[in-house]
Each structure stands twice: as structure tokens, then as C-alpha cells.
Design a protein around this motif. Sequence first.
Motif, short mmCIF file in Angstrom:
data_model
loop_
_atom_site.label_atom_id
_atom_site.label_comp_id
_atom_site.label_asym_id
_atom_site.label_seq_id
_atom_site.Cartn_x
_atom_site.Cartn_y
_atom_site.Cartn_z
N ASP A 177 0.81 -1.22 0.00
CA ASP A 177 0.00 0.00 0.00
C ASP A 177 0.85 1.27 0.00
N GLY A 178 2.17 1.08 -0.17
CA GLY A 178 3.06 2.22 -0.41
C GLY A 178 3.26 2.29 -1.92
N LEU A 179 4.54 2.15 -2.36
CA LEU A 179 4.79 2.19 -3.79
C LEU A 179 4.62 0.81 -4.44
N ASN A 180 4.55 -0.23 -3.60
CA ASN A 180 4.30 -1.59 -4.09
C ASN A 180 5.37 -2.03 -5.09
N VAL A 181 6.59 -2.08 -4.63
CA VAL A 181 7.72 -2.42 -5.49
C VAL A 181 8.06 -3.90 -5.32
N SER A 182 8.28 -4.61 -6.42
CA SER A 182 8.62 -6.03 -6.29
C SER A 182 9.65 -6.45 -7.33
N ALA A 183 10.14 -7.68 -7.18
CA ALA A 183 11.15 -8.22 -8.10
C ALA A 183 10.60 -8.35 -9.52
N ARG A 184 9.29 -8.30 -9.69
CA ARG A 184 8.70 -8.43 -11.02
C ARG A 184 8.54 -7.09 -11.73
N ASP A 185 8.94 -6.02 -11.05
CA ASP A 185 8.77 -4.70 -11.66
C ASP A 185 9.97 -4.28 -12.50
N HIS A 240 -5.59 2.34 -18.53
CA HIS A 240 -5.55 1.21 -17.57
C HIS A 240 -4.27 1.21 -16.73
N VAL A 241 -3.85 2.40 -16.35
CA VAL A 241 -2.68 2.55 -15.47
C VAL A 241 -3.19 3.01 -14.10
N GLU A 242 -2.90 2.21 -13.07
CA GLU A 242 -3.28 2.59 -11.70
C GLU A 242 -2.46 3.80 -11.27
N VAL A 243 -3.08 4.73 -10.54
CA VAL A 243 -2.33 5.88 -10.03
C VAL A 243 -2.27 5.79 -8.51
N VAL A 244 -1.07 5.86 -7.97
CA VAL A 244 -0.90 5.95 -6.52
C VAL A 244 -0.55 7.40 -6.22
N HIS A 245 -1.49 8.09 -5.59
CA HIS A 245 -1.23 9.48 -5.25
C HIS A 245 -0.44 9.49 -3.94
N ALA A 246 0.73 10.13 -3.95
CA ALA A 246 1.58 10.11 -2.76
C ALA A 246 1.98 11.52 -2.38
#
Length: 550
Positions: free
Chosen positions: A222-230, A328-334
Motif C-alpha cells: 500500500d506504499g509504492l508496491n515495489v517487487s522483483a517483477r517490476d 488502464h494505469v493505476e495511479v498511486v497518489h503520494a
Amino acid sequence: MSAYPKSPVMGQMMQKPMLISSLIEHADRYFGQSEIVSRRVEGDIHRYNYTECHRRSKKLANALSNFGVNIGDRIATLAWNGYRHLEAYYAVSGSGAVLHTINPRLHPEQITYIVNHAEDQYLMFDITFLPIVKAIAPHCPTVKGFIMMCGREHMPEDSGVPNLLCYEELIDANTDDFVWPLFDENSASSLCYTSGTTGHPKGALYSHRSTILHSYASAMPDGLNVSARDSIVPVVPMFHVNAWGLPYSAPLTGAKLVFPGPHLDGKSLYELFEQEKVTFSAGVPTVWLGLLNYVEQNKLTFSTFRRTVIGGSACPPAMMHTFRHTYHVEVVHAWGMTEMSPLGTACSLLTKHMALSEPEKEAVLTKQGHVLYGVDMKIVGDDGKELPWDGKTYGNLLVKGPWIINSYFKNEGGEALEDGWFPTGDVATIDADGFMQITDRSKDVIKSGGEWIGTIDLENVAVSHPAVMQAACIGIFHPKWDERPLLLVVKKAGAEVTKEELLQFFEGKVAKWWLPDDVAFIDALPLGATGKILKNKLREQFKEHKLPTA
Ligand code: ADP
């Protein structure tokens, strides 16, 4: 460092300091083949991986050590987002020195001021910035050498810069036989100065511990949601608040990193996104405006791009809607700031929101969102009393947490804290679910008849008009109300709209007394060093403007 009492029964886990060098060691050992791709200042694309990056960072660390750089010394960079800058991130902080990232968009006088204030010992820079280095070098007595980040073939014959060194020669001349030193995790790791629109820039001095904690928290789902698949493009610059921590959170998770170099226009970004199968990016709204315009004009779609973080200034709901529904791009407002490393909040939905309609979901997502664990926040009135979390009452936003500033570098720049809390200078509401929404910067808020008008809401309505590309709202002197809103608008190319049409468009969308008193059309909005609209410039420019209602 800890001022807290000790328990008679202390935990018996290992005391391994949280150091930045551990991130690149981890990425090398566990994600060694994950790629780092850079569009270079030289014009071509450079490709390698975490193992190679680690190796070269160690070579650079050896070079610095041979120069006599000590723990705590400041080493500056003036560079775009690229692999050599990443190597500097790890070589400098990893060896215990302090990485001082400088924003090249600052005025040369301000750059000189901060180099001297930081007492930088060496300055590494990209070819692009040779003219700045030439201008400031004679005025920076603490700098013993200027390292140009390129190969010998790009070094100038006669630069006029004293002690000009070649980055690739230093890499070639040193071995990768280097053991990252261990030291107290509270040691300083990097230094970033605020943009200083008023007065001198102030230094925010991050520590290894604050950086690692920020990296953990920011990478969470629920932050930037960074993973090895990015595959990540940090469009936010590494020269300002460490590109929102992505140069740390990517190695922490093993994500592929794609650096855009100096070209941040829509076409260059789109091509890079497609070519490198980019899934995730982060940047300020002005950058996304360029990308969306390019994609729209050329009738393109994104093949892999699925999520972007938007912050630095408010993400207009219209931009979020276009990203989500058209592409279809999710936006995370931070939201965050230099003094906060920078992340404080990010917006994602709760379980209870999942059944909402799309417009209702978007209404939640346009807020700046929830704190990341580690950060605490509250809103207070001018009397310092805490205000309710009802989503309507607005007040001064205060924060605290282990990656939030305690005091400015050298304790210069005023008191950072009020009663243990950092006053952000932002005005916000917090709702019953803990979602924070910024209504304004306290210095930009319009004070009309003793009440406040938030300019972000007005700007958001303006940019949702199909003919409007950008908008900014400022307070103009009014004999009766003190201040009233003037809306400044940049129209989209070829689009037409009149002042009357625009004001009519506001009706029913904001309270009647919030309606701008006037609209002025201008060619461009002045942007500051971090891509934000310079409202103080606009206020200066329009200070003689006569409102029709005055
Ligand atoms: P950065 O530009 O890296 O976020 P700065 O310290 O330059 O950091 O600016 C911080 C200020 O930018 C905040 O105090 C706030 O006013 C503004 N800001 C940042 N993110 C947002 C956002 N999502 N919405 C509105 N304002 C924002």
C-alpha cells in the motif's frame, strides 16, 4: 543515540547496523542478473546488472578512499538519473561519506552556496553540467577535485576547471577489492537541500537507518508496491530527495531499474517504457502531462505500464481518470517532502471501498492517502489544538517518525520541530478512515473574508475542462475581502475557451464564494527547480492585477 531506558531483559537478536551498502550487497547476491538500463547523456543506451553495479561501486569506493575521503566527508553529485549516479549513491554512502545530491536547476549562486555550506570535498557531474561546474569552481574552495562522469573520449581538452578528473579512468584504475565498512547506522548517509524559494536552502541530512526504514516502508503493497517483477523508471530525479527512495527500494526488492537520463519529454519516456517493458514509474504531474499528451496525440497505448506514483504536487483528478480509464494505469497518489525522505502518505483503497462505484473510488484515490507505517500525522488549528478527523475540518499538518527531520544540517535554517512534531507547511483534512487530503500550502491558501479558499480544488476543476492544459490559482488583493482568487490558465494547443465559459464550468462544482473572481490566460506557468508551479512568481507578476469585483 537512544535516550530511552533499557529493560533489564534485553532482546538477544543480532545487532547488525542498517547500512545502505547492505542494499547493493543484497541485490548483487540475490538478484545479480536483474538489469539496470540507462539512457545515457552520451545518447546511447547502457545496460548492465546489479552484480556489475556493485563491482563498479566498490571500484569507485576505492578511488574515494585513495583520495583520502573519510567517514562523514561530503561528496557532491550534479547528475541525471543514470547508472553512474547509482554507483555514486552506493560508493559514497557505503564507504561512510555523505552523498550530497545537488539540484542542477537551482541558480548557480544557490549551488555555490550549498556546495560551500556542505563543504563538499569532491563533486561528480554529468557532461551536461560542465558549464555550471565551470561557473562555480572558482568559488568553491573546499572542493579538491571535479569528477566528470564519462569516459576519456568525452573529456574536454581545455575545460578551465581545476583538478578535473575522469570518472571512467578512476573506475579503470581501481580494483573492486573493497569491504564495505561497518559503522553506526545513525551516521549521516546523504544530504539534500530544500529548494529555498524564500531565504537560503536548508539541508536535510538523512541517516543510513532512516534511509533503510524508508525503503522498507515505501516498498510495501500500500506504499509504492515495489517487487522483483517490476521494471521501474524513476522519472523523479536522483538529485532531489533520492528519487523518492527508488534507488534504494529497487535493489531491496530486486526490481529492474530503467534510468531516463536527461530526456523526460513524452516521446522519450514512451519509447523507453515500451522498449524496457516498464511496469511502474514515479513522477510529478507536469511530467505525466507531457507523456499523456504524446500518447493521446499519437493514438498509442501502453503494453506493460500498469502503475504510477504521482506526487510532488497534487495529482489533478482529471489526470488520474485518464490514466485509469483510458490507459488502464493505476495511479498511486503520494505526498511527502524533502524533510521526510520524502514519503509520508500514499493512497490505496480499503476493503470497504471495493464495492464503491468507479467515481466514488476515484474520489478516495485523489486524496493523498494513508500514512506509511512509521509516520504519524495530525492537523492542528493556529492555536496548536488538534482538529477532528472528519474529512472537512482543515488545519496545519504536522508529522513525526524515524525518517522525518529532527533538525536542519548544521542546525541552520530555524527550528525544525514544534513540540516534537514537524510542521509541514501544508494545510490538510483527515477523514475518519485516516485518509489525508492536502487543500493547500499554507502560504498559497487564499484568505477571503476571514475564511480560507484552497487553491488545489479550484485548479483541479479548471484542468478537468477539455480546453485547459494547466491552471494555477492565486490570491489577489481585494479591498473588501482581503484576497480573492484569480485563475491563471494555459490552454491546450488549438483549444478555445472564454473566461465566461470557464467560470460557468465551475458552477455547482465548488461553493459559490470560492468561484474565481477573474481568469487570465497565459502562455506558460513558471516552474521551479522540482517541476512545481512557482506561485510566488505568479503573485509577483500579477500583483497589479485589478479584479473586476474590486
Ligand atoms: P518533493 O517535491 O520531493 O515532494 P519538496 O520538499 O520540494 O519535496 O516539496 C514538498 C511539498 O510539495 C509538500 O509540502 C507539499 O506542499 C507539496 N506536495 C508534495 N506532494 C504533494 C501532493 N501529492 N499533493 C499536494 N502537494 C504535494
